[in-house]
Design a protein around this motif. Structure first.
Motif, mmCIF file in Angstrom:
data_model
loop_
_atom_site.group_PDB
_atom_site.id
_atom_site.type_symbol
_atom_site.label_atom_id
_atom_site.label_comp_id
_atom_site.label_asym_id
_atom_site.label_seq_id
_atom_site.Cartn_x
_atom_site.Cartn_y
_atom_site.Cartn_z
ATOM 1 N N TRP A 273 9.780 28.617 32.109
ATOM 2 C CA TRP A 273 10.942 29.114 31.376
ATOM 3 C C TRP A 273 12.179 29.217 32.265
ATOM 4 C CZ3 TRP A 273 7.968 33.678 28.624
ATOM 5 C CH2 TRP A 273 7.048 33.121 27.706
ATOM 6 N N ALA A 274 12.027 29.126 33.575
ATOM 7 C CA ALA A 274 13.162 29.235 34.495
ATOM 8 C C ALA A 274 13.897 27.909 34.657
ATOM 9 C CB ALA A 274 12.685 29.744 35.848
ATOM 10 N N LYS A 275 13.549 26.901 33.867
ATOM 11 C CA LYS A 275 14.244 25.614 33.899
ATOM 12 C C LYS A 275 15.187 25.533 32.706
ATOM 13 C CE LYS A 275 10.467 23.079 36.142
ATOM 14 N NZ LYS A 275 9.510 21.941 36.020
ATOM 15 N N SER A 276 16.414 25.165 32.996
ATOM 16 C CA SER A 276 17.406 25.039 31.930
ATOM 17 C C SER A 276 17.216 23.731 31.176
ATOM 18 C CB SER A 276 18.819 25.104 32.518
ATOM 19 O OG SER A 276 19.064 23.957 33.307
ATOM 20 N N VAL A 277 17.911 23.608 30.065
ATOM 21 C CA VAL A 277 17.866 22.383 29.273
ATOM 22 C C VAL A 277 18.358 21.198 30.096
ATOM 23 C CG1 VAL A 277 18.890 21.224 27.277
ATOM 24 C CG2 VAL A 277 18.109 23.588 27.070
ATOM 25 N N ILE A 278 19.393 21.402 30.892
ATOM 26 C CA ILE A 278 19.940 20.320 31.706
ATOM 27 C C ILE A 278 18.943 19.883 32.777
ATOM 28 C CG2 ILE A 278 21.705 19.828 33.453
ATOM 29 C CD1 ILE A 278 23.687 21.305 31.727
ATOM 30 N N GLU A 279 18.259 20.842 33.400
ATOM 31 C CA GLU A 279 17.265 20.500 34.415
ATOM 32 C C GLU A 279 16.083 19.753 33.800
ATOM 33 O OE1 GLU A 279 17.588 23.972 37.774
ATOM 34 O OE2 GLU A 279 16.970 24.570 35.772
ATOM 35 N N LYS A 280 15.644 20.179 32.647
ATOM 36 C CA LYS A 280 14.539 19.484 31.970
ATOM 37 C C LYS A 280 14.942 18.061 31.594
ATOM 38 C CE LYS A 280 12.238 23.550 30.000
ATOM 39 N NZ LYS A 280 11.864 24.238 28.744
ATOM 40 N N ARG A 281 16.197 17.892 31.178
ATOM 41 C CA ARG A 281 16.672 16.562 30.799
ATOM 42 C C ARG A 281 16.700 15.633 32.011
ATOM 43 N NH1 ARG A 281 21.910 17.235 27.756
ATOM 44 N NH2 ARG A 281 22.806 17.563 29.809
ATOM 45 N N ALA A 282 17.120 16.163 33.163
ATOM 46 C CA ALA A 282 17.149 15.351 34.381
ATOM 47 C C ALA A 282 15.736 14.971 34.813
ATOM 48 C CB ALA A 282 17.857 16.121 35.497
ATOM 49 N N GLU A 283 14.791 15.911 34.683
ATOM 50 C CA GLU A 283 13.401 15.615 35.038
ATOM 51 C C GLU A 283 12.816 14.549 34.123
ATOM 52 O OE1 GLU A 283 11.196 19.216 34.959
ATOM 53 O OE2 GLU A 283 12.060 20.009 36.825
ATOM 54 N N GLU A 284 13.132 14.633 32.833
ATOM 55 C CA GLU A 284 12.614 13.654 31.882
ATOM 56 C C GLU A 284 13.198 12.272 32.152
ATOM 57 O OE1 GLU A 284 10.484 12.092 28.628
ATOM 58 O OE2 GLU A 284 10.249 13.864 29.883
ATOM 59 N N GLU A 285 14.484 12.224 32.467
ATOM 60 C CA GLU A 285 15.109 10.933 32.762
ATOM 61 C C GLU A 285 14.534 10.322 34.029
ATOM 62 O OE1 GLU A 285 19.606 9.052 33.390
ATOM 63 O OE2 GLU A 285 19.333 11.126 32.713
ATOM 64 N N ALA A 286 14.272 11.181 35.037
ATOM 65 C CA ALA A 286 13.667 10.689 36.276
ATOM 66 C C ALA A 286 12.256 10.168 36.031
ATOM 67 C CB ALA A 286 13.655 11.795 37.322
ATOM 68 N N ARG A 287 11.528 10.820 35.144
ATOM 69 C CA ARG A 287 10.159 10.386 34.823
ATOM 70 C C ARG A 287 10.162 9.035 34.117
ATOM 71 N NH1 ARG A 287 6.656 10.267 30.742
ATOM 72 N NH2 ARG A 287 8.237 11.042 29.273
ATOM 73 N N LEU A 288 11.139 8.819 33.239
ATOM 74 C CA LEU A 288 11.182 7.574 32.470
ATOM 75 C C LEU A 288 11.701 6.407 33.291
ATOM 76 C CD1 LEU A 288 12.547 8.933 29.057
ATOM 77 C CD2 LEU A 288 10.200 8.274 29.600
ATOM 78 N N THR A 289 12.659 6.678 34.200
ATOM 79 C CA THR A 289 13.290 5.595 34.949
ATOM 80 C C THR A 289 12.727 5.423 36.354
ATOM 81 O OG1 THR A 289 15.030 7.066 35.768
ATOM 82 C CG2 THR A 289 15.417 5.946 33.662
ATOM 83 N N GLY A 290 12.060 6.467 36.870
ATOM 84 C CA GLY A 290 11.570 6.409 38.237
ATOM 85 C C GLY A 290 12.656 6.599 39.270
ATOM 86 N N ILE A 291 13.840 7.029 38.834
ATOM 87 C CA ILE A 291 14.982 7.246 39.726
ATOM 88 C C ILE A 291 15.338 8.728 39.700
ATOM 89 C CG2 ILE A 291 17.392 6.666 40.202
ATOM 90 C CD1 ILE A 291 16.932 4.041 38.715
ATOM 91 N N GLN A 292 15.514 9.307 40.886
ATOM 92 C CA GLN A 292 15.870 10.713 40.947
ATOM 93 C C GLN A 292 17.258 10.926 40.368
ATOM 94 O OE1 GLN A 292 15.835 12.356 44.875
ATOM 95 N NE2 GLN A 292 16.014 14.472 44.175
ATOM 96 N N VAL A 293 17.367 11.891 39.455
ATOM 97 C CA VAL A 293 18.620 12.146 38.752
ATOM 98 C C VAL A 293 19.083 13.563 39.071
ATOM 99 C CG1 VAL A 293 19.745 12.292 36.501
ATOM 100 C CG2 VAL A 293 17.974 10.575 36.890
#
Length: 461
Positions: A273-293
């Motif tokens: 719960w300590a992850k914001s919506v923006i942080e979760k979105r960056a993690e999801e994008e990194a997971r899909l693209t394999g590039i750190q965001v």
């Protein structure tokens, strides 16, 4: 599961201002550029970009080039300059950066479309809050101003059939019979559906409530404030007396709700719960693209909206700052600093993301100024960052809206609890459909009578 350590259970009444009162000093260009480079914080990632209105801005990726730039811009020391006092720059305060407000008709329309449903919801709430969930019609008539009802209650009942049943009873023993209103069977069916939906999404509600407390400076908020915003975040009507006691591992209620001296305190929370919506979105994008965001805001200016050069440059540099999570401790930050501005924008982004409709009236946000360390002029954030937020003035009420949650004025980022609103809309529109059919039938009967009368007159002649 992280726990919250010992702390005060009362809210610190102190608050700080967002202005430092400074102005812009007149200095040589090379010194000003040198100063800006010194003030620029280090990047977490060596290379990244952000955009404002479609224009990319690339962050510097090499520390050696940064040092080289400093060497080139460093002023040459002379005997006269060594004897002179050090140069003191006054950085222009954030509050002096002005952005023109521009109307967004599509987002205004989203608010306008909900007006009739909101009116029905206010009247239903007024009746259901009465003992026995029934009220004399004349009593409800006296509360029109509070419900913002511009016509009589009888007119409302005629325009919105199916919500209430009318019956006659006595207000006091031996008094005359007067009309009463109570919830119809159809409305009671909706209330049962509402309870079922809340039960199915109880963990979501608990996480929302925890997040509101986690973002506050003391991890404690007045219970009355939280009750006041239950509609915005989709909390059940009785969440403070039913849901909170069931989850004592997360919450502690101090005092008695409704007396103005009760507070809800955070006991513990889940790490996720300590992850914001923006942080979760960056993690999801990194997971899909394999590039750190790098986590950052989505900035999309509305059509026809342009920033002046000064504001565009400030926004570029501001976007290059590291993202500060709304759940981080920021007690060390200066209230007037760009970093605090980034954290404040992050808090507003998270609050709007947690809300059901991704919009909250500004006066309601203002109730949490002390809890979330907002400056007194916090509402200027919504116009200063017009690519992230929109400030609607519809209905003479300032409402902060999250742009990325809407597309062409339609809410696309839907909260699971919005199923409750969908059910209520179905209930209200069913009554409207019945009213239209009844009026159509009356019109046909009237036209038929007129036709029969005309034929009778022709025969007599």
């Amino acid at each position: 599961m992280p726990s919250v350590g010992s702390r005060k259970s009362t809210i610190d009444a102190s608050t700080s201002s967002g202005d430092d009162g400074g102005g812009t000093a007149s200095v040589p260009d090379d010194r000003l550029r040198y100063r800006r480079l010194l003030l620029r914080p280090p990047r977490r990632l060596p290379s990244d970009s952000a955009s404002v209105s479609g224009m990319p801005f690339r962050t510097r990726s090499s520390s050696s080039s940064f040092a080289h730039a400093l060497q080139k811009l460093r002023p040459t020391t002379t005997a006269s300059s060594a004897a002179s006092p050090p140069l003191r720059l006054q950085i222009r305060p954030i509050s002096s950066l002005k952005v023109e407000w521009r109307k967004d008709p599509k987002l205004d329309e989203a608010i306008e479309n909900d007006k009739r449903y909101n009116l029905c919801a206010r009247v239903v709430k007024e009746v259901l809050n009465e003992p026995g969930q029934a009220i004399p019609l004349r009593y409800l008539e006296k509360r029109r101003d509070r419900m913002r009802l511009k016509f009589t209650v009888r007119t409302f009942l005629d325009r919105n059939p199916g919500l209430f049943d009318t019956y006659y009873d006595r207000v006091r023993p031996k008094s005359d019979l007067v009309p009463f209103l109570r919830a119809s069977d159809r409305l009671r069916g909706f209330l049962e559906e509402e309870e079922r939906i809340h039960g199915a999404n109880e963990l979501l509600t608990v996480s929302k409530l925890c997040k509101l407390l986690m973002m506050s400076k003391d991890k404690v908020i007045s219970a009355d404030k939280l009750v006041h915003v239950k509609r915005e975040f989709g909390f059940p009507n009785d969440f403070m007396v039913n849901l909170v006691p069931r989850h004592s591992r997360y919450f502690r209620l101090v005092g008695s709700p409704g007396e103005g001296k009760s507070f809800l305190e955070l006991v513990s929370y889940e790490a996720e719960w300590a992850k914001s919506v923006i942080e979760k979105r960056a993690e999801e994008e990194a997971r899909l693209t394999g590039i750190q965001v790098r986590p950052n805001f989505n900035v999309k200016l509305p059509p026809g909206f342009f920033l002046k050069k000064e504001m565009r440059e400030w926004t570029r540099d501001w976007l290059e700052l590291d993202y500060i999570s709304p759940y981080e401790d920021v007690s060390h930050l200066d209230q007037a600093s760009p970093e605090m501005e980034k954290r404040t924008v992050g808090v507003f982004h998270e609050l709007l993301s947690l809300s059901m409709l991704k919009r909250i009236p500004v006066p309601i946000l203002g109730k949490f100024t002390e809890d979330y360390r907002f400056s007194n002029a916090f509402s200027t954030v919504f116009t200063r960052h017009s690519g992230i937020f929109y400030m609607s003035l519809k209905g003479n009420i300032e409402t902060a809206m999250l742009r990325e949650a809407y597309k062409d004025g339609v809410l696309i980022d839907r909260d699971p609890l919005l199923e409750i609103k969908d059910k209520f809309v179905e209930l209200v529109e069913m009554g409207w459909h019945e009213r239209r059919e009844r009026m159509r039938t009356r019109k046909e009967e009237f036209e038929k009578d007129i036709e029969m009368m005309a034929m009778g007159n022709i025969r007599t002649h």
